[in-house]
Design a protein around this motif. Structure first.
Motif, mmCIF file in Angstrom:
data_model
loop_
_atom_site.group_PDB
_atom_site.id
_atom_site.type_symbol
_atom_site.label_atom_id
_atom_site.label_comp_id
_atom_site.label_asym_id
_atom_site.label_seq_id
_atom_site.Cartn_x
_atom_site.Cartn_y
_atom_site.Cartn_z
ATOM 1 N N THR A 282 0.826 -1.206 0.000
ATOM 2 C CA THR A 282 0.000 0.000 0.000
ATOM 3 C C THR A 282 0.862 1.259 0.000
ATOM 4 O OG1 THR A 282 -1.755 -1.176 1.152
ATOM 5 C CG2 THR A 282 -1.825 1.228 1.240
ATOM 6 N N ALA A 283 1.859 1.295 0.870
ATOM 7 C CA ALA A 283 2.731 2.471 0.952
ATOM 8 C C ALA A 283 3.474 2.697 -0.359
ATOM 9 C CB ALA A 283 3.712 2.309 2.107
ATOM 10 N N LEU A 284 4.006 1.630 -0.927
ATOM 11 C CA LEU A 284 4.746 1.780 -2.175
ATOM 12 C C LEU A 284 3.831 2.158 -3.338
ATOM 13 C CD1 LEU A 284 7.335 -1.102 -1.819
ATOM 14 C CD2 LEU A 284 7.705 1.355 -1.575
ATOM 15 N N THR A 285 2.637 1.628 -3.368
ATOM 16 C CA THR A 285 1.685 2.014 -4.406
ATOM 17 C C THR A 285 1.350 3.491 -4.299
ATOM 18 O OG1 THR A 285 0.750 -0.207 -4.542
ATOM 19 C CG2 THR A 285 -0.629 1.594 -5.353
ATOM 20 N N TYR A 286 1.154 3.973 -3.073
ATOM 21 C CA TYR A 286 0.848 5.389 -2.871
ATOM 22 C C TYR A 286 1.994 6.264 -3.366
ATOM 23 C CZ TYR A 286 -0.322 9.823 -0.781
ATOM 24 O OH TYR A 286 -0.601 11.151 -0.610
ATOM 25 N N VAL A 287 3.214 5.924 -2.981
ATOM 26 C CA VAL A 287 4.377 6.718 -3.391
ATOM 27 C C VAL A 287 4.539 6.694 -4.908
ATOM 28 C CG1 VAL A 287 6.904 6.847 -3.267
ATOM 29 C CG2 VAL A 287 5.567 6.481 -1.188
ATOM 30 N N GLU A 288 4.383 5.526 -5.519
ATOM 31 C CA GLU A 288 4.507 5.421 -6.973
ATOM 32 C C GLU A 288 3.439 6.246 -7.688
ATOM 33 O OE1 GLU A 288 4.182 1.225 -7.450
ATOM 34 O OE2 GLU A 288 6.269 0.858 -6.933
ATOM 35 N N GLY B 30 4.213 9.493 -9.917
ATOM 36 C CA GLY B 30 3.754 9.466 -11.305
ATOM 37 C C GLY B 30 2.920 10.684 -11.650
ATOM 38 N N LEU B 31 2.014 11.055 -10.764
ATOM 39 C CA LEU B 31 1.185 12.234 -11.004
ATOM 40 C C LEU B 31 2.024 13.505 -11.008
ATOM 41 C CD1 LEU B 31 -1.921 11.341 -8.847
ATOM 42 C CD2 LEU B 31 -1.891 11.639 -11.337
ATOM 43 N N LEU B 32 2.953 13.613 -10.075
ATOM 44 C CA LEU B 32 3.803 14.802 -10.023
ATOM 45 C C LEU B 32 4.686 14.910 -11.261
ATOM 46 C CD1 LEU B 32 4.833 14.780 -6.250
ATOM 47 C CD2 LEU B 32 3.148 16.275 -7.376
ATOM 48 N N LEU B 33 5.262 13.796 -11.692
ATOM 49 C CA LEU B 33 6.091 13.803 -12.900
ATOM 50 C C LEU B 33 5.268 14.109 -14.147
ATOM 51 C CD1 LEU B 33 8.474 10.792 -12.199
ATOM 52 C CD2 LEU B 33 9.096 13.211 -12.345
ATOM 53 N N ALA B 34 4.076 13.526 -14.221
ATOM 54 C CA ALA B 34 3.209 13.801 -15.369
ATOM 55 C C ALA B 34 2.805 15.272 -15.408
ATOM 56 C CB ALA B 34 1.967 12.913 -15.320
ATOM 57 N N GLY B 35 2.532 15.847 -14.241
ATOM 58 C CA GLY B 35 2.171 17.254 -14.175
ATOM 59 C C GLY B 35 3.321 18.168 -14.538
ATOM 60 N N ALA B 36 4.536 17.759 -14.191
ATOM 61 C CA ALA B 36 5.707 18.588 -14.462
ATOM 62 C C ALA B 36 6.195 18.488 -15.900
ATOM 63 C CB ALA B 36 6.840 18.204 -13.510
ATOM 64 N N THR B 37 5.883 17.399 -16.571
ATOM 65 C CA THR B 37 6.453 17.174 -17.903
ATOM 66 C C THR B 37 5.439 17.212 -19.044
ATOM 67 O OG1 THR B 37 6.269 14.772 -17.624
ATOM 68 C CG2 THR B 37 8.344 15.796 -16.961
ATOM 69 N N THR B 38 4.156 17.251 -18.733
ATOM 70 C CA THR B 38 3.150 17.258 -19.792
ATOM 71 C C THR B 38 2.079 18.305 -19.497
ATOM 72 O OG1 THR B 38 1.629 15.682 -18.763
ATOM 73 C CG2 THR B 38 3.421 14.748 -20.060
ATOM 74 N N ALA C 209 -4.146 13.475 -2.941
ATOM 75 C CA ALA C 209 -5.481 12.901 -2.735
ATOM 76 C C ALA C 209 -5.795 11.847 -3.785
ATOM 77 C CB ALA C 209 -6.534 14.012 -2.760
ATOM 78 N N VAL C 210 -5.472 12.117 -5.025
ATOM 79 C CA VAL C 210 -5.750 11.166 -6.107
ATOM 80 C C VAL C 210 -4.906 9.906 -5.945
ATOM 81 C CG1 VAL C 210 -5.585 10.804 -8.608
ATOM 82 C CG2 VAL C 210 -6.540 12.927 -7.717
ATOM 83 N N ALA C 211 -3.672 10.040 -5.477
ATOM 84 C CA ALA C 211 -2.791 8.882 -5.282
ATOM 85 C C ALA C 211 -3.334 7.931 -4.220
ATOM 86 C CB ALA C 211 -1.389 9.342 -4.905
ATOM 87 N N ALA C 212 -4.206 8.417 -3.359
ATOM 88 C CA ALA C 212 -4.785 7.557 -2.323
ATOM 89 C C ALA C 212 -5.747 6.532 -2.913
ATOM 90 C CB ALA C 212 -5.504 8.404 -1.277
ATOM 91 N N ILE C 213 -6.281 6.800 -4.097
ATOM 92 C CA ILE C 213 -7.251 5.865 -4.698
ATOM 93 C C ILE C 213 -6.595 4.525 -5.035
ATOM 94 C CG2 ILE C 213 -8.834 5.485 -6.632
ATOM 95 C CD1 ILE C 213 -9.273 8.588 -6.605
ATOM 96 N N PRO C 214 -5.501 4.497 -5.820
ATOM 97 C CA PRO C 214 -4.882 3.187 -6.066
ATOM 98 C C PRO C 214 -4.324 2.545 -4.794
ATOM 99 C CG PRO C 214 -3.636 4.937 -7.154
ATOM 100 C CD PRO C 214 -4.868 5.550 -6.606
ATOM 101 N N LEU D 26 -7.191 0.760 -3.237
ATOM 102 C CA LEU D 26 -7.477 -0.461 -3.995
ATOM 103 C C LEU D 26 -6.445 -1.544 -3.691
ATOM 104 C CD1 LEU D 26 -8.550 1.101 -7.399
ATOM 105 C CD2 LEU D 26 -10.025 0.042 -5.676
ATOM 106 N N THR D 27 -5.222 -1.152 -3.396
ATOM 107 C CA THR D 27 -4.187 -2.110 -3.013
ATOM 108 C C THR D 27 -4.524 -2.790 -1.695
ATOM 109 O OG1 THR D 27 -2.500 -0.866 -4.209
ATOM 110 C CG2 THR D 27 -1.725 -2.363 -2.488
ATOM 111 N N VAL D 28 -5.119 -2.040 -0.771
ATOM 112 C CA VAL D 28 -5.553 -2.640 0.504
ATOM 113 C C VAL D 28 -6.612 -3.707 0.239
ATOM 114 C CG1 VAL D 28 -6.733 -2.200 2.689
ATOM 115 C CG2 VAL D 28 -4.999 -0.602 1.875
ATOM 116 N N VAL D 29 -7.569 -3.391 -0.630
ATOM 117 C CA VAL D 29 -8.624 -4.353 -0.965
ATOM 118 C C VAL D 29 -8.014 -5.589 -1.623
ATOM 119 C CG1 VAL D 29 -10.682 -4.736 -2.376
ATOM 120 C CG2 VAL D 29 -10.385 -2.567 -1.157
ATOM 121 N N LYS D 30 -7.125 -5.366 -2.597
ATOM 122 C CA LYS D 30 -6.476 -6.481 -3.284
ATOM 123 C C LYS D 30 -5.668 -7.332 -2.303
ATOM 124 C CE LYS D 30 -3.045 -7.394 -6.804
ATOM 125 N NZ LYS D 30 -1.669 -7.240 -6.372
ATOM 126 N N GLY D 31 -4.957 -6.694 -1.385
ATOM 127 C CA GLY D 31 -4.174 -7.423 -0.393
ATOM 128 C C GLY D 31 -5.044 -8.218 0.554
#
Length: 85
Positions: free
Chosen positions: A17-23, A27-35, A47-52, A55-60
């Protein structure tokens, strides 16, 4: 949780869960900075990163019931290439 749930499985879910949140956040920060596709503030990205992550908690949680005992993996022991039987 059932008898298949152990502290190891909970730690596994927490790590995933922690690694999914960080990733997702990075990803969102890099996408925002480069596109021009993503235009989110840091707080919106957080806030948006909390959604996946949620879902990782549910999957786990499902994995602790379906897969290898003591992990959040969905692979049964006989199919998991990292398990020595």
């Amino acid at each position: 949780m059932t008898e298949k749930s152990t502290p190891g499985a909970l730690a596994d879910v927490a790590e995933r869960t922690a690694l999914t949140y960080v990733e997702a956040l990075l990803g969102l920060l890099l996408a925002g900075a480069t596109t021009d596709i993503v235009d989110l503030s840091f707080l919106q990205s957080a806030a948006v990163a909390a959604i996946p992550a949620a879902l990782t908690v549910v999957k786990g949680a499902i994995g602790t019931r379906l897969g290898q005992v003591g992990t959040a993996s969905w692979l049964p022991a006989k199919s998991d290439p990292t398990i020595r039987l």
